[in-house]
Design a protein around this motif. Structure first.
Motif, PDB file in Angstrom:
ATOM      1  N   ASP A   1       4.682  -2.769  -9.158  1.00 24.21           N
ATOM      2  CA  ASP A   1       4.022  -1.959  -8.142  1.00 24.21           C
ATOM      3  C   ASP A   1       2.614  -2.489  -7.914  1.00 24.21           C
ATOM      4  O   ASP A   1       1.885  -2.739  -8.866  1.00 24.21           O
ATOM      5  CB  ASP A   1       3.922  -0.498  -8.576  1.00 24.21           C
ATOM      6  N   VAL A   2       2.268  -2.650  -6.662  1.00 23.25           N
ATOM      7  CA  VAL A   2       0.900  -2.969  -6.282  1.00 23.25           C
ATOM      8  C   VAL A   2       0.335  -1.657  -5.757  1.00 23.25           C
ATOM      9  O   VAL A   2       0.878  -1.079  -4.821  1.00 23.25           O
ATOM     10  CB  VAL A   2       0.838  -4.050  -5.185  1.00 23.25           C
ATOM     11  N   VAL A   3      -0.715  -1.164  -6.370  1.00 24.88           N
ATOM     12  CA  VAL A   3      -1.283   0.132  -6.023  1.00 24.88           C
ATOM     13  C   VAL A   3      -2.686  -0.079  -5.473  1.00 24.88           C
ATOM     14  O   VAL A   3      -3.499  -0.759  -6.096  1.00 24.88           O
ATOM     15  CB  VAL A   3      -1.330   1.060  -7.256  1.00 24.88           C
ATOM     16  N   ALA A   4      -2.950   0.503  -4.324  1.00 20.12           N
ATOM     17  CA  ALA A   4      -4.266   0.387  -3.698  1.00 20.12           C
ATOM     18  C   ALA A   4      -4.719   1.756  -3.227  1.00 20.12           C
ATOM     19  O   ALA A   4      -3.967   2.477  -2.579  1.00 20.12           O
ATOM     20  CB  ALA A   4      -4.201  -0.571  -2.515  1.00 20.12           C
ATOM     21  N   ASN A   5      -5.933   2.098  -3.573  1.00 22.89           N
ATOM     22  CA  ASN A   5      -6.502   3.352  -3.107  1.00 22.89           C
ATOM     23  C   ASN A   5      -7.248   3.088  -1.815  1.00 22.89           C
ATOM     24  O   ASN A   5      -8.138   2.246  -1.772  1.00 22.89           O
ATOM     25  CB  ASN A   5      -7.447   3.935  -4.159  1.00 22.89           C
ATOM     26  N   GLY A   6      -6.880   3.802  -0.783  1.00 24.78           N
ATOM     27  CA  GLY A   6      -7.467   3.586   0.521  1.00 24.78           C
ATOM     28  C   GLY A   6      -8.826   4.234   0.687  1.00 24.78           C
ATOM     29  O   GLY A   6      -9.104   5.278   0.113  1.00 24.78           O
ATOM     30  N   ALA A   7      -9.651   3.591   1.489  1.00 24.10           N
ATOM     31  CA  ALA A   7     -10.968   4.140   1.816  1.00 24.10           C
ATOM     32  C   ALA A   7     -10.867   5.064   3.027  1.00 24.10           C
ATOM     33  O   ALA A   7     -11.709   5.918   3.233  1.00 24.10           O
ATOM     34  CB  ALA A   7     -11.945   3.010   2.104  1.00 24.10           C
ATOM     35  N   THR A   8      -9.820   4.867   3.833  1.00 24.56           N
ATOM     36  CA  THR A   8      -9.599   5.691   5.018  1.00 24.56           C
ATOM     37  C   THR A   8      -8.126   6.080   5.049  1.00 24.56           C
ATOM     38  O   THR A   8      -7.352   5.682   4.180  1.00 24.56           O
ATOM     39  CB  THR A   8      -9.942   4.919   6.309  1.00 24.56           C
ATOM     40  N   GLY A   9      -7.729   6.797   6.065  1.00 29.53           N
ATOM     41  CA  GLY A   9      -6.332   7.194   6.207  1.00 29.53           C
ATOM     42  C   GLY A   9      -5.457   6.139   6.865  1.00 29.53           C
ATOM     43  O   GLY A   9      -4.266   6.342   7.060  1.00 29.53           O
ATOM     44  N   VAL A  10      -6.025   4.986   7.192  1.00 28.23           N
ATOM     45  CA  VAL A  10      -5.279   3.902   7.833  1.00 28.23           C
ATOM     46  C   VAL A  10      -4.267   3.321   6.851  1.00 28.23           C
ATOM     47  O   VAL A  10      -4.530   3.235   5.650  1.00 28.23           O
ATOM     48  CB  VAL A  10      -6.263   2.809   8.322  1.00 28.23           C
TER      49      VAL A  10
ATOM     50  N   ALA B   1      -0.077   5.244   7.845  1.00 27.68           N
ATOM     51  CA  ALA B   1      -1.354   5.954   7.850  1.00 27.68           C
ATOM     52  C   ALA B   1      -1.127   7.402   7.418  1.00 27.68           C
ATOM     53  O   ALA B   1      -0.009   7.904   7.426  1.00 27.68           O
ATOM     54  CB  ALA B   1      -1.951   5.913   9.250  1.00 27.68           C
ATOM     55  N   SER B   2      -2.215   8.043   7.031  1.00 27.77           N
ATOM     56  CA  SER B   2      -2.162   9.452   6.649  1.00 27.77           C
ATOM     57  C   SER B   2      -3.428  10.127   7.183  1.00 27.77           C
ATOM     58  O   SER B   2      -4.397   9.448   7.518  1.00 27.77           O
ATOM     59  CB  SER B   2      -2.073   9.589   5.129  1.00 27.77           C
ATOM     60  N   PRO B   3      -3.438  11.440   7.253  1.00 31.24           N
ATOM     61  CA  PRO B   3      -4.622  12.131   7.774  1.00 31.24           C
ATOM     62  C   PRO B   3      -5.876  11.921   6.915  1.00 31.24           C
ATOM     63  O   PRO B   3      -6.990  12.034   7.405  1.00 31.24           O
ATOM     64  CB  PRO B   3      -4.225  13.606   7.774  1.00 31.24           C
ATOM     65  N   THR B   4      -5.690  11.632   5.638  1.00 26.43           N
ATOM     66  CA  THR B   4      -6.819  11.429   4.727  1.00 26.43           C
ATOM     67  C   THR B   4      -6.560  10.198   3.877  1.00 26.43           C
ATOM     68  O   THR B   4      -5.427   9.730   3.767  1.00 26.43           O
ATOM     69  CB  THR B   4      -6.991  12.642   3.789  1.00 26.43           C
ATOM     70  N   PRO B   5      -7.591   9.653   3.244  1.00 25.33           N
ATOM     71  CA  PRO B   5      -7.372   8.509   2.341  1.00 25.33           C
ATOM     72  C   PRO B   5      -6.354   8.872   1.256  1.00 25.33           C
ATOM     73  O   PRO B   5      -6.298  10.016   0.809  1.00 25.33           O
ATOM     74  CB  PRO B   5      -8.752   8.273   1.730  1.00 25.33           C
ATOM     75  N   LYS B   6      -5.560   7.907   0.856  1.00 25.32           N
ATOM     76  CA  LYS B   6      -4.548   8.144  -0.173  1.00 25.32           C
ATOM     77  C   LYS B   6      -4.291   6.874  -0.955  1.00 25.32           C
ATOM     78  O   LYS B   6      -4.791   5.803  -0.622  1.00 25.32           O
ATOM     79  CB  LYS B   6      -3.246   8.643   0.448  1.00 25.32           C
ATOM     80  N   THR B   7      -3.483   6.994  -1.986  1.00 26.33           N
ATOM     81  CA  THR B   7      -3.049   5.851  -2.769  1.00 26.33           C
ATOM     82  C   THR B   7      -1.792   5.274  -2.117  1.00 26.33           C
ATOM     83  O   THR B   7      -0.849   6.006  -1.837  1.00 26.33           O
ATOM     84  CB  THR B   7      -2.759   6.274  -4.220  1.00 26.33           C
TER      85      THR B   7
ATOM     86  N   GLN C   1      -6.597  -3.262   4.689  1.00 27.03           N
ATOM     87  CA  GLN C   1      -6.655  -1.947   5.309  1.00 27.03           C
ATOM     88  C   GLN C   1      -7.694  -2.001   6.410  1.00 27.03           C
ATOM     89  O   GLN C   1      -8.891  -2.046   6.147  1.00 27.03           O
ATOM     90  CB  GLN C   1      -7.000  -0.845   4.307  1.00 27.03           C
ATOM     91  N   ASN C   2      -7.201  -2.070   7.657  1.00 31.13           N
ATOM     92  CA  ASN C   2      -8.074  -2.040   8.822  1.00 31.13           C
ATOM     93  C   ASN C   2      -9.182  -3.105   8.757  1.00 31.13           C
ATOM     94  O   ASN C   2     -10.344  -2.834   9.027  1.00 31.13           O
ATOM     95  CB  ASN C   2      -8.677  -0.642   8.975  1.00 31.13           C
TER      96      ASN C   2
END
Length: 126
Positions: free
Chosen positions: A52-61, A77-83, A102-103
């Motif tokens: 698994d490659v896991v990245a925590n997003g800074a934005t919802g993109v 994309a999601s409404p809020t930042p997510k993993t 990410q964007n």
């Protein structure tokens, strides 16, 4: 920690340690952090096994995941930042550059992949 088929999500973690508690890890920051953990019996990542490659997003993109320039996964994309989690299965031994984008915020993790033998709960790497 569990086996290679399980993943543990914490803010900066991913999982899959197999039988080794000191399994190799690679990371680079994007937003918060990108990690790939696991590997064989403390000796790296192997072909024939998946991680698994896991990245925590800074934005919802959403995010895009590349291995040596080839897209292997994209997340929504999601409404809020997510993993974001993408499954990576290296097909060839050698140096691999994992790029997570990410964007326009792109981060890389460079690691070496050996010949792997998928032993179910672990990956034996030659």
């Amino acid at each position: 920690m569990g086996n290679l088929r399980n993943s543990v999500s914490v803010v900066i973690a991913l999982a899959a340690a197999g039988v080794a508690l000191n399994a190799p890890q690679a990371s680079a920051e994007i937003g918060v952090q990108v990690m790939i953990a696991g590997g064989g019996l403390s000796n790296g990542f192997g072909t024939g096994c998946s991680y698994d490659v896991v990245a925590n997003g800074a934005t919802g993109v959403g995010m895009e995941f590349y291995d040596n320039g080839v897209l292997f996964a994209a997340t929504e994309a999601s409404p809020t930042p997510k993993t974001h989690v993408a499954r990576w299965a290296p097909a060839t031994p050698g140096t691999h550059t994992i790029l997570v984008n990410q964007n326009g915020d792109a981060k890389t993790v460079v690691l070496t992949v050996g010949t792997g033998i998928n032993a179910g709960s672990s990956c034996l790497v030659m």
